[in-house]
Design a protein around this motif. Structure first.
Motif, PDB file in Angstrom:
ATOM      1  N   UNK A   1      -1.070  -1.852   7.322  1.00 56.23           N
ATOM      2  CA  UNK A   1      -0.738  -0.432   7.430  1.00 56.23           C
ATOM      3  C   UNK A   1       0.669  -0.272   8.002  1.00 56.23           C
ATOM      4  N   UNK A   2       1.007  -1.056   9.010  1.00 55.07           N
ATOM      5  CA  UNK A   2       2.349  -1.003   9.596  1.00 55.07           C
ATOM      6  C   UNK A   2       3.379  -1.330   8.510  1.00 55.07           C
ATOM      7  N   UNK A   3       3.105  -2.353   7.712  1.00 56.50           N
ATOM      8  CA  UNK A   3       4.029  -2.729   6.642  1.00 56.50           C
ATOM      9  C   UNK A   3       4.128  -1.637   5.585  1.00 56.50           C
TER      10      UNK A   3
ATOM     11  N   UNK B   1       0.578   5.725   0.004  1.00 55.69           N
ATOM     12  CA  UNK B   1       0.409   4.415   0.640  1.00 55.69           C
ATOM     13  C   UNK B   1      -0.748   4.378   1.622  1.00 55.69           C
ATOM     14  N   UNK B   2      -1.065   5.505   2.257  1.00 54.08           N
ATOM     15  CA  UNK B   2      -1.971   5.481   3.411  1.00 54.08           C
ATOM     16  C   UNK B   2      -3.293   6.213   3.223  1.00 54.08           C
ATOM     17  N   UNK B   3      -3.612   6.644   1.991  1.00 57.40           N
ATOM     18  CA  UNK B   3      -4.888   7.314   1.772  1.00 57.40           C
ATOM     19  C   UNK B   3      -5.701   6.590   0.700  1.00 57.40           C
ATOM     20  N   UNK B   4      -7.004   6.532   0.932  1.00 54.57           N
ATOM     21  CA  UNK B   4      -7.923   5.930  -0.034  1.00 54.57           C
ATOM     22  C   UNK B   4      -7.977   6.785  -1.287  1.00 54.57           C
TER      23      UNK B   4
ATOM     24  N   UNK C   1       1.872   3.856  13.226  1.00 63.45           N
ATOM     25  CA  UNK C   1       1.360   3.751  11.858  1.00 63.45           C
ATOM     26  C   UNK C   1       0.019   4.468  11.729  1.00 63.45           C
ATOM     27  N   UNK C   2      -0.843   4.354  12.734  1.00 60.54           N
ATOM     28  CA  UNK C   2      -2.132   5.046  12.722  1.00 60.54           C
ATOM     29  C   UNK C   2      -1.925   6.564  12.746  1.00 60.54           C
ATOM     30  N   UNK C   3      -0.968   7.024  13.558  1.00 62.49           N
ATOM     31  CA  UNK C   3      -0.660   8.457  13.613  1.00 62.49           C
ATOM     32  C   UNK C   3      -0.208   8.941  12.234  1.00 62.49           C
ATOM     33  N   UNK C   4       0.666   8.184  11.584  1.00 62.19           N
ATOM     34  CA  UNK C   4       1.176   8.576  10.271  1.00 62.19           C
ATOM     35  C   UNK C   4       0.082   8.503   9.203  1.00 62.19           C
TER      36      UNK C   4
ATOM     37  N   UNK D   1       8.996  11.092  19.258  1.00 60.68           N
ATOM     38  CA  UNK D   1       8.552   9.776  18.810  1.00 60.68           C
ATOM     39  C   UNK D   1       8.725   9.691  17.299  1.00 60.68           C
ATOM     40  N   UNK D   2       8.787   8.482  16.821  1.00 61.25           N
ATOM     41  CA  UNK D   2       8.978   8.244  15.392  1.00 61.25           C
ATOM     42  C   UNK D   2       7.873   8.921  14.575  1.00 61.25           C
ATOM     43  N   UNK D   3       6.628   8.681  14.952  1.00 63.12           N
ATOM     44  CA  UNK D   3       5.492   9.199  14.180  1.00 63.12           C
ATOM     45  C   UNK D   3       5.420  10.723  14.221  1.00 63.12           C
ATOM     46  N   UNK D   4       5.593  11.308  15.379  1.00 64.18           N
ATOM     47  CA  UNK D   4       5.524  12.770  15.487  1.00 64.18           C
ATOM     48  C   UNK D   4       6.707  13.404  14.761  1.00 64.18           C
TER      49      UNK D   4
END
Length: 189
Positions: A39-41, A20-23, A58-61, A118-121
């Motif tokens: 990205x958040x979605x 979902x998050x990589x080109x 979302x940016x961290x993930x 935290x959620x992302x970490x």
């Protein structure tokens, strides 16, 4: 191949985040990773996150997903000497640590948390640990990058015979249809 349910959830989350998050390319088309609200979605969809997910998380993930993609690609190239240090760096960065947790009515299970909860970490630490356990447990061959032309989405092979080569049935069907057309064209000449 049967991973326990928690390990399977971490590996599935790793795949979902990377895809979902990589080109790259997906199912024969260019794929641009989403930015901003999209990205958040995408993270919400990948992880089943709640409405309180922040753009910073979302940016961290997304950064984690790019690091995880490096691991999948190295494993697919049979380059564990690149995959292992990349995972070790992510494990150090997140401060991944085991902890026994229990959901109501469930037995105790080993979960992995980050140095901060935290959620992302937490998800980053869990995904890194899941992949590290797969690599360190002789399951590196179960991690893959789609073999279809113009697709670089990743997968975890949980089949009994370790015969998966595609990220999805759609890619498998694309390759089979192309091979059929090529055979048919070759016999019509």
């Amino acid at each position: 191949m049967l991973f326990d349910s928690h390990m399977r959830a971490l590996l599935d989350a790793s795949v979902a985040l990377v895809n979902a998050l990589t080109d790259g390319e997906a199912r024969g088309r260019p794929y641009a990773a989403p930015e901003g609200v999209e990205r958040v979605e995408a993270v919400r969809a990948a992880l089943g996150a709640g409405a309180d997910l922040t753009s910073g998380e979302a940016a961290h993930l997304a950064r984690t997903a790019r690091a995880l993609r490096t691991v999948f690609e190295a494993v697919a190239d049979d380059d564990l000497d690149t995959a292992a240090p990349a995972l070790n760096a992510l494990l150090r960065e997140t401060g991944a640590r085991p902890q026994l947790d229990r959901a109501p009515g469930e037995p105790w299970q080993v979960h992995f948390h980050g140095s901060e909860d935290s959620y992302a970490v937490g998800w980053s630490a869990g995904c890194a640990t899941g992949l590290a356990m797969a690599l360190g447990g002789d399951y590196a061959g179960r991690l893959g990058v789609c073999a279809a032309p113009r697709c670089d989405r990743v997968y975890v092979d949980v089949s009994r015979n370790a015969g998966r080569h595609f990220c999805s049935t759609a890619c498998q069907n694309r390759v089979k249809a192309a091979a059929f057309r090529a055979r048919r064209t070759g016999t019509d000449d």
